[in-house]
Each structure stands twice: as C-alpha cells, then as structure tokens.
Scaffold this active site. Structure first.
Site, PDB file in Angstrom:
ATOM      1  N   PRO A 171       0.315   0.871   9.677  1.00 48.99           N
ATOM      2  CG  PRO A 171      -1.535  -0.050   8.554  1.00 48.99           C
ATOM      3  CD  PRO A 171      -1.004   1.240   9.128  1.00 48.99           C
ATOM      4  CE  LYS A 172       4.343   4.452   6.992  1.00 51.15           C
ATOM      5  NZ  LYS A 172       5.296   5.522   6.689  1.00 51.15           N
TER       6      LYS A 172
END
Length: 248
Positions: A116-117
């Site tokens: 989840p960047k």
C-alpha cells in the site's frame, strides 16, 4: 508496433517503450531498518485490520527503511506502519501503510504485489548519538522517531525473525467499468536474508495528525521495543491466500 512476447527482457508495465520499473527479482544490499513497536488503542486497531486477519495485543510497528542499493530500482527510503496479526494459525504482519520517495518502487510495489505505497518523504540518518527517522507528507511532518545509536547489540537471530515474519496485504484491482476484478488477501515472506548487524536502545515516536497520511489514527500509547537492523536480502513474490470476492 509488433510486441515480441518471447523477448528475453519482457516488459509487463507501461509505458511500453519506457517501462516504469524493472523486471524483478529485487535484491537489496545494506538495507537498513529502524523499527519501533508501540502499543495503541485497541478499538482503532480493530477498525484498521481487515477480516479474516486476527489481532492479539494492540501493537503497531512503525518502520523506516533506507535502501541505498536495490537492483533495478536504485536507492530510496520508505516508512510506514505494520500490524502484528494472525491468519490460519500463523503469526505475521499486516502491512497497513507505506510512504516512499521513489516512483519505480511505488509502481512496482503496488502493481506486482499489493504493497500500500504512497508518495512521501521519509529520511533515516544519524544525528550525533541518535538514530533519527522522519516522515513528511508534502511539506508537513507526520512522524518523527528517535533511538539511541547502537546502544546495545541485538541477537542476530531475533533480528532475522523480526524481519522475516510473513507479510499480509490486500490486493485490489478494478475492471474497465470500475467494478472489482481482484480483491485478495495476499501473503509474502522474506526467506533469503543476511543480518549484518542489529542493535536496540531507548526510543521515542511522535505521530502528527494529517487527513491524507493518517498514521496518528493509531496513536502511540507506549513504546514497547526498538531495533536497528542492517541486512542484505531478496524480496519474494506474493501469493493469494484468501479471495474476498468468492467469500462474498
């Protein structure tokens, strides 16, 4: 334009003639971690962790990672929160949030796996006798962590076990109509690692409120432990372990 699918250097991402990131595997040399495990509000933690993952003690790990030498990606820094969880009897970590200052690392992490960047500006550096990790979102500070620099050596096997816990993430992709096409819980685990050094010491963590980088939604109630770990490692691919669409 003819696309040669048998080409040795396959391009699986766009732009077609100038790919956003290189083909894995990604090898990291001198990857450096500053990890802080802290106790948080149990109600807030339960709201952040998706089923069927289970939580025990209301703990969060805030981590800052400096990666000066990554094959295909270059150099970058990363920071975020992971949450100790349990799935099908196995202990691991749910990757809750990641903020990264390198676009190829963001694109490859999101597209190839399920990390989840988001774009952020983390830093890891030594200030006199203190190891410092910071995270800015835009121009605003959202996290500051400090730790005494190499106060006590840490057992390398304990450090390896900390880094090599399975990671769980949620992979989401839509079709061209905006409907869910993939919604999976995925699992990955680092298995090829050399711990080159590990230390612990006194540590503090501050989180600051931000609408789009809501780390402080999991508030710091008590710092439980801290670690500073230097490694060489290789990232493994992720595998789906739970299909939310089928279960729905």
């Amino acid at each position: 334009m003819r696309i040669d699918v048998n080409n040795t250097f396959k391009n699986f991402n766009t732009p077609l003639t100038a790919p956003a990131y290189s083909v894995p595997t990604y090898k990291f040399v001198n990857r450096e971690y500053l990890n802080i495990i802290y106790r948080t509000d149990e109600k807030a933690l339960r709201a952040a962790v998706p089923e069927p993952l289970e939580i025990g003690d209301p703990l969060v790990k805030f981590e800052v990672m400096w990666m000066p030498d990554v094959s295909g990606l270059g150099a970058y820094t990363e920071a975020g929160q992971v949450i100790p969880v349990r799935f099908n009897g196995e202990d691991g970590d749910y990757v809750h949030s990641m903020y990264v200052d390198n676009f190829p690392a963001i694109a490859s992490g999101r597209e190839l796996t399920a990390y989840p960047k988001k774009l952020g500006a983390p830093k890891l550096y030594v200030d006199s006798d203190t190891l410092v990790g910071t995270l800015d979102y835009g121009t605003l500070r959202v996290a500051t962590v400090t730790m005494g620099y190499k106060h006590f050596e840490m057992d390398k096997e304990l450090a390896k076990n900390e880094i090599c816990r399975p990671n769980f993430m949620v992979k989401i992709a839509t079709d061209y109509n905006g409907d869910l096409r993939i919604c999976d819980l995925v699992r990955t685990q680092i298995t090829n690692i050399e711990v080159k050094g590990a230390w612990t010491g006194p540590a503090r963590l501050q989180l600051f409120e931000h609408a789009l980088a809501p780390l402080a939604d999991l508030p710091v109630l008590e710092v439980v432990s801290a670690s500073h770990i230097l490694t060489d490692l290789t990232l493994n691919a992720a595998q789906p372990v739970y299909n939310y669409l089928e279960e729905k």
